[in-house]
Scaffold this motif. Structure first.
Motif, mmCIF file in Angstrom:
data_model
loop_
_atom_site.group_PDB
_atom_site.id
_atom_site.type_symbol
_atom_site.label_atom_id
_atom_site.label_comp_id
_atom_site.label_asym_id
_atom_site.label_seq_id
_atom_site.Cartn_x
_atom_site.Cartn_y
_atom_site.Cartn_z
ATOM 1 N N THR A 1 0.841 -1.194 0.000
ATOM 2 C CA THR A 1 0.000 0.000 0.000
ATOM 3 C C THR A 1 0.878 1.245 0.000
ATOM 4 O O THR A 1 2.097 1.164 0.177
ATOM 5 N N ILE A 2 0.242 2.382 -0.131
ATOM 6 C CA ILE A 2 0.956 3.655 -0.050
ATOM 7 C C ILE A 2 1.629 3.781 1.320
ATOM 8 O O ILE A 2 2.762 4.259 1.412
ATOM 9 N N ASP A 3 0.966 3.328 2.380
ATOM 10 C CA ASP A 3 1.585 3.378 3.714
ATOM 11 C C ASP A 3 2.879 2.568 3.749
ATOM 12 O O ASP A 3 3.857 2.979 4.378
ATOM 13 N N ASP A 4 2.916 1.420 3.088
ATOM 14 C CA ASP A 4 4.145 0.630 3.003
ATOM 15 C C ASP A 4 5.226 1.401 2.249
ATOM 16 O O ASP A 4 6.398 1.377 2.617
ATOM 17 N N LEU A 5 4.819 2.085 1.197
ATOM 18 C CA LEU A 5 5.773 2.833 0.388
ATOM 19 C C LEU A 5 6.436 3.937 1.201
ATOM 20 O O LEU A 5 7.638 4.178 1.067
ATOM 21 N N TYR A 6 5.681 4.587 2.090
ATOM 22 C CA TYR A 6 6.255 5.637 2.932
ATOM 23 C C TYR A 6 7.364 5.108 3.845
ATOM 24 O O TYR A 6 8.218 5.862 4.284
ATOM 25 N N LYS A 7 7.379 3.822 4.106
ATOM 26 C CA LYS A 7 8.368 3.233 5.017
ATOM 27 C C LYS A 7 9.654 2.818 4.309
ATOM 28 O O LYS A 7 10.625 2.450 4.959
ATOM 29 N N VAL A 8 9.656 2.861 2.992
ATOM 30 C CA VAL A 8 10.818 2.437 2.217
ATOM 31 C C VAL A 8 11.884 3.525 2.239
ATOM 32 O O VAL A 8 11.580 4.699 2.039
ATOM 33 N N GLU A 9 13.122 3.125 2.479
ATOM 34 C CA GLU A 9 14.230 4.071 2.385
ATOM 35 C C GLU A 9 14.724 4.093 0.951
ATOM 36 O O GLU A 9 14.840 3.067 0.310
ATOM 37 N N GLY A 10 15.002 5.271 0.453
ATOM 38 C CA GLY A 10 15.448 5.399 -0.923
ATOM 39 C C GLY A 10 14.271 5.564 -1.862
ATOM 40 O O GLY A 10 13.112 5.602 -1.449
ATOM 41 N N LYS A 11 14.583 5.655 -3.134
ATOM 42 C CA LYS A 11 13.561 5.890 -4.141
ATOM 43 C C LYS A 11 12.870 4.587 -4.507
ATOM 44 O O LYS A 11 13.514 3.567 -4.758
ATOM 45 N N ALA A 12 11.536 4.627 -4.531
ATOM 46 C CA ALA A 12 10.736 3.464 -4.903
ATOM 47 C C ALA A 12 9.400 3.955 -5.445
ATOM 48 O O ALA A 12 9.002 5.092 -5.204
ATOM 49 N N GLU A 13 8.731 3.083 -6.163
ATOM 50 C CA GLU A 13 7.389 3.355 -6.660
ATOM 51 C C GLU A 13 6.507 2.172 -6.298
ATOM 52 O O GLU A 13 7.000 1.054 -6.106
ATOM 53 N N LEU A 14 5.226 2.409 -6.209
ATOM 54 C CA LEU A 14 4.245 1.358 -5.990
ATOM 55 C C LEU A 14 3.637 1.045 -7.353
ATOM 56 O O LEU A 14 3.037 1.921 -7.983
ATOM 57 N N VAL A 15 3.828 -0.192 -7.827
ATOM 58 C CA VAL A 15 3.365 -0.586 -9.155
ATOM 59 C C VAL A 15 2.486 -1.822 -9.015
ATOM 60 O O VAL A 15 2.978 -2.898 -8.642
ATOM 61 N N ASP A 16 1.208 -1.658 -9.263
ATOM 62 C CA ASP A 16 0.247 -2.760 -9.192
ATOM 63 C C ASP A 16 0.353 -3.525 -7.876
ATOM 64 O O ASP A 16 0.342 -4.756 -7.848
ATOM 65 N N GLY A 17 0.460 -2.781 -6.777
ATOM 66 C CA GLY A 17 0.490 -3.387 -5.466
ATOM 67 C C GLY A 17 1.839 -3.951 -5.040
ATOM 68 O O GLY A 17 1.944 -4.614 -4.020
ATOM 69 N N ARG A 18 2.894 -3.669 -5.814
ATOM 70 C CA ARG A 18 4.247 -4.123 -5.468
ATOM 71 C C ARG A 18 5.160 -2.918 -5.322
ATOM 72 O O ARG A 18 5.079 -1.979 -6.128
ATOM 73 N N ILE A 19 6.033 -2.950 -4.346
ATOM 74 C CA ILE A 19 7.011 -1.874 -4.194
ATOM 75 C C ILE A 19 8.194 -2.187 -5.093
ATOM 76 O O ILE A 19 8.808 -3.259 -4.988
ATOM 77 N N VAL A 20 8.483 -1.260 -5.994
ATOM 78 C CA VAL A 20 9.592 -1.418 -6.927
ATOM 79 C C VAL A 20 10.684 -0.435 -6.508
ATOM 80 O O VAL A 20 10.481 0.784 -6.540
ATOM 81 N N LEU A 21 11.818 -0.994 -6.100
ATOM 82 C CA LEU A 21 12.953 -0.168 -5.683
ATOM 83 C C LEU A 21 13.671 0.351 -6.917
ATOM 84 O O LEU A 21 13.875 -0.382 -7.884
ATOM 85 N N MET A 22 14.050 1.609 -6.881
ATOM 86 C CA MET A 22 14.734 2.229 -8.016
ATOM 87 C C MET A 22 16.221 2.342 -7.692
ATOM 88 O O MET A 22 16.589 2.810 -6.623
ATOM 89 N N SER A 23 17.056 1.903 -8.632
ATOM 90 C CA SER A 23 18.498 1.979 -8.425
ATOM 91 C C SER A 23 18.979 3.421 -8.517
ATOM 92 O O SER A 23 18.374 4.224 -9.210
ATOM 93 N N PRO A 24 20.102 3.708 -7.868
ATOM 94 C CA PRO A 24 20.700 5.032 -8.057
ATOM 95 C C PRO A 24 21.066 5.207 -9.532
ATOM 96 O O PRO A 24 21.341 4.236 -10.225
ATOM 97 N N THR A 25 21.069 6.453 -9.973
ATOM 98 C CA THR A 25 21.363 6.725 -11.382
ATOM 99 C C THR A 25 22.795 7.203 -11.544
ATOM 100 O O THR A 25 23.478 7.533 -10.571
ATOM 101 N N GLY A 26 23.239 7.268 -12.781
ATOM 102 C CA GLY A 26 24.575 7.742 -13.078
ATOM 103 C C GLY A 26 24.604 9.244 -13.316
ATOM 104 O O GLY A 26 23.572 9.921 -13.315
ATOM 105 N N GLY A 27 25.798 9.748 -13.544
ATOM 106 C CA GLY A 27 25.992 11.183 -13.716
ATOM 107 C C GLY A 27 25.292 11.764 -14.928
ATOM 108 O O GLY A 27 24.694 12.837 -14.850
#
Length: 182
Positions: A11-37
């Motif tokens: 849920t969105i509440d779960d997403l608020y607890k994630v450290e770092g960048k992530a998105e909620l996609v169809d009920g799954r938290i998808v962690l986003m990798s750091p990007t390059g320069g």
């Protein structure tokens, strides 16, 4: 892209607890990798241009990649840059969709599987009310592909030496493709 296991629909509440960048996609938290320069530089240059437009013209707010937009209880977005017109921002993610969503490609955003993911994400943006989606390819093709809600399957392609727009989402704003690389 990595999916964080929860054993249940997130849920969105779960997403608020994630450290770092992530998105909620169809009920799954998808962690986003750091990007390059190069990715960060392109996103920053677009954001700076949108911010200058905001200060001189107004009518909306420019946001960078740390800002999340809630589309539904099962989906959120965090574009690399965006233009938002809506209620005054709070400390929480914004409800609704940005009018312009900018996605800057990373090295893992190439190949058939990546193209399907990006097309699905564009479709989701349009489903929630985004008017224009930019697919910024500064690593390989050095172009900005501009998709618009009325015809979401085709893109206007802007190359080096050309100036991209985000009509009708950001009226009158223009961005020279060469500025991706400054």
């Amino acid at each position: 892209m990595k999916i964080a296991p929860l054993g249940r629909e997130a849920t969105i509440d779960d997403l608020y607890k994630v450290e770092g960048k992530a998105e909620l996609v169809d009920g799954r938290i998808v962690l986003m990798s750091p990007t390059g320069g190069a990715h960060g530089q392109a996103a920053k240059n677009i954001l700076f241009s949108l911010t200058a437009y905001e200060r001189s013209i107004g009518g909306g707010t420019a946001f960078g990649d740390a800002v999340g937009f809630i589309y539904s209880p099962r989906r959120s977005f965090s574009p690399d840059a965006s233009w938002y017109v809506g209620p005054e921002p709070t400390e929480k993610m914004l409800d609704g969709a940005p009018l312009l969503a900018v996605e800057v490609r990373s090295p893992e955003d190439y190949g058939p599987a990546a193209e399907r993911r990006m097309a699905a994400k564009r479709a989701a943006y349009f489903d929630c009310g985004t008017q224009v989606v930019w697919d910024v390819d500064g690593l390989r093709a050095e172009v900005i592909r501009v998709y618009r809600a009325p015809d979401p399957e085709s893109a206007d392609v802007y190359k080096r030496g050309e100036v991209a727009d985000a009509e009708p989402a950001v009226p009158g704003w223009r961005f020279p493709v060469d500025e991706l690389f400054l």
